[in-house]
Design an enzyme around this catalytic site. Sequence first.
Site, PDB file in Angstrom:
ATOM      1  N   GLY A 718       0.808  -1.203   0.000  1.00 47.52           N
ATOM      2  CA  GLY A 718       0.000   0.000   0.000  1.00 47.52           C
ATOM      3  C   GLY A 718       0.842   1.254   0.000  1.00 47.52           C
ATOM      4  O   GLY A 718       2.024   1.237   0.380  1.00 47.52           O
ATOM      5  N   GLY A 720       0.576   5.635   0.830  1.00 48.14           N
ATOM      6  CA  GLY A 720      -0.214   6.650   1.509  1.00 48.14           C
ATOM      7  C   GLY A 720       0.319   8.026   1.235  1.00 48.14           C
ATOM      8  O   GLY A 720       1.163   8.232   0.348  1.00 48.14           O
ATOM      9  N   GLY A 723       4.180   8.049   2.491  1.00 50.70           N
ATOM     10  CA  GLY A 723       5.110   6.959   2.287  1.00 50.70           C
ATOM     11  C   GLY A 723       4.438   5.704   1.788  1.00 50.70           C
ATOM     12  O   GLY A 723       3.291   5.724   1.342  1.00 50.70           O
ATOM     13  N   VAL A 725       4.050   1.199   2.340  1.00 49.02           N
ATOM     14  CA  VAL A 725       4.089   0.097   3.298  1.00 49.02           C
ATOM     15  C   VAL A 725       4.472  -1.180   2.564  1.00 49.02           C
ATOM     16  O   VAL A 725       3.891  -1.500   1.515  1.00 49.02           O
ATOM     17  CB  VAL A 725       2.733  -0.087   4.005  1.00 49.02           C
ATOM     18  CG1 VAL A 725       2.803  -1.249   4.984  1.00 49.02           C
ATOM     19  CG2 VAL A 725       2.329   1.192   4.726  1.00 49.02           C
ATOM     20  N   LYS A 740       6.572   0.567   7.312  1.00 53.63           N
ATOM     21  CA  LYS A 740       6.075   1.833   6.785  1.00 53.63           C
ATOM     22  C   LYS A 740       7.259   2.767   6.576  1.00 53.63           C
ATOM     23  O   LYS A 740       7.862   3.252   7.536  1.00 53.63           O
ATOM     24  CB  LYS A 740       5.066   2.450   7.746  1.00 53.63           C
ATOM     25  CG  LYS A 740       4.469   3.760   7.264  1.00 53.63           C
ATOM     26  CD  LYS A 740       3.408   4.263   8.245  1.00 53.63           C
ATOM     27  CE  LYS A 740       2.785   5.554   7.756  1.00 53.63           C
ATOM     28  NZ  LYS A 740       1.735   6.042   8.696  1.00 53.63           N
ATOM     29  N   ASP A 846      -7.498  11.046  11.580  1.00 53.17           N
ATOM     30  CA  ASP A 846      -7.593  10.510  10.216  1.00 53.17           C
ATOM     31  C   ASP A 846      -8.219   9.119  10.233  1.00 53.17           C
ATOM     32  O   ASP A 846      -7.709   8.185   9.618  1.00 53.17           O
ATOM     33  CB  ASP A 846      -6.200  10.476   9.572  1.00 53.17           C
ATOM     34  CG  ASP A 846      -6.275  10.361   8.045  1.00 53.17           C
ATOM     35  OD1 ASP A 846      -7.359  10.627   7.488  1.00 53.17           O
ATOM     36  OD2 ASP A 846      -5.273   9.999   7.419  1.00 53.17           O
TER      37      ASP A 846
END
Length: 1020
Positions: A718, A720, A723, A725, A740, A846
């Site tokens: 993934g 974001g 950054g 992951v 991460k 968030d």
Amino acid sequence: MEVMMLLLFFLLLLNSFNYCRFAATARTSYSNETDLLALLAFKDQITSDPSGVLRTWNATTHFCGWEGVTCGRKHQQRVMALDLSSRGLVGSVTPSIGNLTFLRKINLQSNSFFDTIPSEIGHLHRLQQLNLSFNSFVGEIPVGLSNCSNLRRLDLSDNPLAGRIPDELRSLTKLETLHLEANNITGAIPPWLGNLSSLYALTLYSNSLEGSIPEDLGNLANLRFFQVSANMLSGIIPLRLYNFSSLYFFNVAVNQLQGSLPPTLGNTLPTLNYLWLDNNQFDGPIPASLVNATGIVSIDFFNNSFSGQVPSNLGRLQGLYHLVLGVNQLEANDANGWAFIDSLTNCSFLQNLGLEFNLLGGRLPKSIANLSVELQFLAIGSNHISGNIPSGIENLFNLYALAFEKNLLTGNIPEDIGKLQMLQVLYLCDNKLTGILPSSLGNLTQLNKLYLYGNAFEGPMPSSLGNLQHLAELDLSINSLSGSIPKEIFNLTFLSNYVDFSDNNLIGELPLNVGSMINIRALIFSGNKLSGEIPGTLGNCEALEYLFIDNNFLHGSIPPSLSDIKALQILDLSRNNLSGPIPKLLANLHFLVNLNLSFNHLDGAVPTKGIFNNAAAISLLGNYGLCGGVPELHLPACPKNSSEKSGGRSHLVRVVIPIISAISCLTLIFLFVFLYWKQKPRKDTRSPASSLDDKYPKVSYRELAEATDGFSTTNLVGTGRYGSVYKGSLLRGNAAVAVKVFNLQQLGAIKSFAAECDALRVIRHRNLVKIITLCSGFDFRGYDFKALVFEFMPNGSLEEWLHPRIIEQGMANSLNLLQRLNIAVDVAEAMDYLHHNCQPPVVHCDLKPGNVLLDADRVAHVGDFGLAKILCEAMSMSLQNSANSTDVIRGTIGYVAPEYGAGGQVSTSGDVYSYGILLLEIFTGKRPVDDAFNNGLTLHSFVKMAFPEKIEEIIDPLLLIQDDDDPRGSTTRRLNQCLESVIRIGLMCSTLSPGERLNMRDVATEMHAIRNAYLGGRYS
């Protein structure tokens, strides 16, 4: 001359025609102006318009083109409908609305209108629909509404309206639906409602109505929907109400009604689908004729006084999915009495069967194992049932709750019980069960509550109980269990409510890892044969409120670390062999209300502060070496130290002066180091991870590169905002981890890394993503490198489950209703912890599906604290830097609280808003930024418009496909047991006003209650 006269006649006729046309134009112009002025007056009373719907109400567009305004075709330029539902409007309704005399429809549902409902609405003689539900109107129902003689739909539900239902409304003879539920309406149900012959839906539930149900309501021949639950109604139900041939929904639950049901009930209500009479005082037998109403899918008679046998023919209701008969006086003593179980095996959709708290006796029939495989809740507790637990019970493999508590059951727990792998609640307590606990209990990995107390179990506790990673409550007390307590049990970090092993024959020491249970509220080990010392690690149990280790053989001193348990309320260490002094630090436990240290061998001075200042709150009997304390304890005075007075001065010289010297030396050393550090050149002067260094040792860039195969794209799981992951495997643990890696070229990445480190330093909870280690250094090229290493979540994010990229895959792997409930509860628990158990509180900022990760068992873990704010810091930063745009909470569009967009201060209410939107998304399957949401429509308003009557239209269709093969049963469960309650919580959390939102502690409590209710029982 004749020609002149004829010409004059035509001129006069033409002038007359022009005059008439002018007069008509003048009248139209005047009428248009009336409507225009009324609409402008309506707009003037609006104090908040967050969706901007009234921006179109301006001079550049004719008012017939204004949003929410509809003009008619027959009467051009006249306003026929005003529909501004779910727009977030705040204000009062102007009396000028009564000037829109051509109005046929007013819909202001789901806004925040306040003040009274203007009586001038009564001027609208053409009005057919009036919907003011889900607002904050106060006062009484206006009598003037009686003048709206064409009214067909009147909905004033979910307002704080008070007073009685006005008798003047009897003139609304065309009324078809009347919704007055969820108000504060008092008085009696008016008998004249029975004269509204067109009425087919009458909902008055959740008010304060008194008196009896009027006989006159029996005149409503077209009635299909009747709901008066949650009032204070009394008396009997008029027999005529049982004669509605078209009635399909009948709900009088939670009142004080009494009487018996007519034997012909099923014959006279042939179209009945839902029959809810729970929490009343009905008595007599359950009519066997119910089966003639073949469409019945839900029967709830909980908490009444029904007697006799359960009808043996209920199996003819093949659509039945919900049968709750608990807390009555129903009987069964032989095969005849239990014949209804044989019959219910024909109900292939049956999911909930509640028979608890009755007079059922004899043996359970073997056919109970042949009930529908769809069965999720089976409760037969608190009866007089004897014999063994029926073999074959493992066939009910979809059971979530199995409750056989407080009966006369004997024999062993069958080994095959371990096959019920969906089981979350197992109550076998207060029976006469014997034998050893089967190790197969460890296979029930979804188990949340295990109650086996009050039996005659013997032998050791199976260490396999350590597999129950979701267990929150464990009670094995009042048995004859022996051996030591398996240390594996204390590794169950999910255990948060209580563990009770009291009144057994347990031996050995308390394992040191008991301190791992940082979330546990109660530990009870009373009445065993435990030995050794009290583990000092108990001080790590920071949430512990009740600790009982009395009546054992413990020795040694009381560890001072118990004073670290700040939440402790009751501490009982009595009747052991403890010695030494009482730790003075126990006086710092501000919540401690009861302390029992009696019958030990304690000595020395008793403290006088804190709880020790209240002699009634402590017990010190049988400790003959104690002295001092408050006078009320009547203890002997402590002997004075003879050298105390004479040695005071020398003591000062020997102790204080060396301390001052040491402090001076340390100050000089610190000053030297500080000056050296200020002059030393550095590539990176900041170390945002420093707060985590002591708690989590760093790993090197090389280790992380090797763990992720050089951060290869094949391991990328993934990306974001700040950054990416990667999935990896660290050699030191050989376990899958999530790495991460922060993109330090991205503006704000350093700040995000620091925020996440600061948050992770103070938080730890079973529903938060667990951090393993961190890296803050340089990569192979010498550039700054920062990463956090977390426990890997094999089931990805909630976002991937709610919105799969491939539809077919989503159909195969979608979450069912209970799984979504569990996730919602998990997230609520996590947010409750952040807001109320962290000191200082933490605001996540968030919360969204992408930041909710699911482990192998689909337990939810909240992650990504890159925007998190520690509340006291957030407040101070807000005061100091309110004008600094770079410090504004960004969050994610759709989930960020509206007050943040206006520069509002960071608060826990912002997280509550995000949770509300998340909750609505989980159960509707719609993102808050869905393409359908435009022109001011939001996910909140979209749901609110359909709530509650059309709730089935907004629920995720995958729930209807997977969770229940019977659409009728699915609809009932959504509306009654679960989804209506969940959606209500979502709407209450996502209101525009922060002050109107719930707090996460209340949300977590409510979500737990909703899940328990869905499982069919009423367990706390």
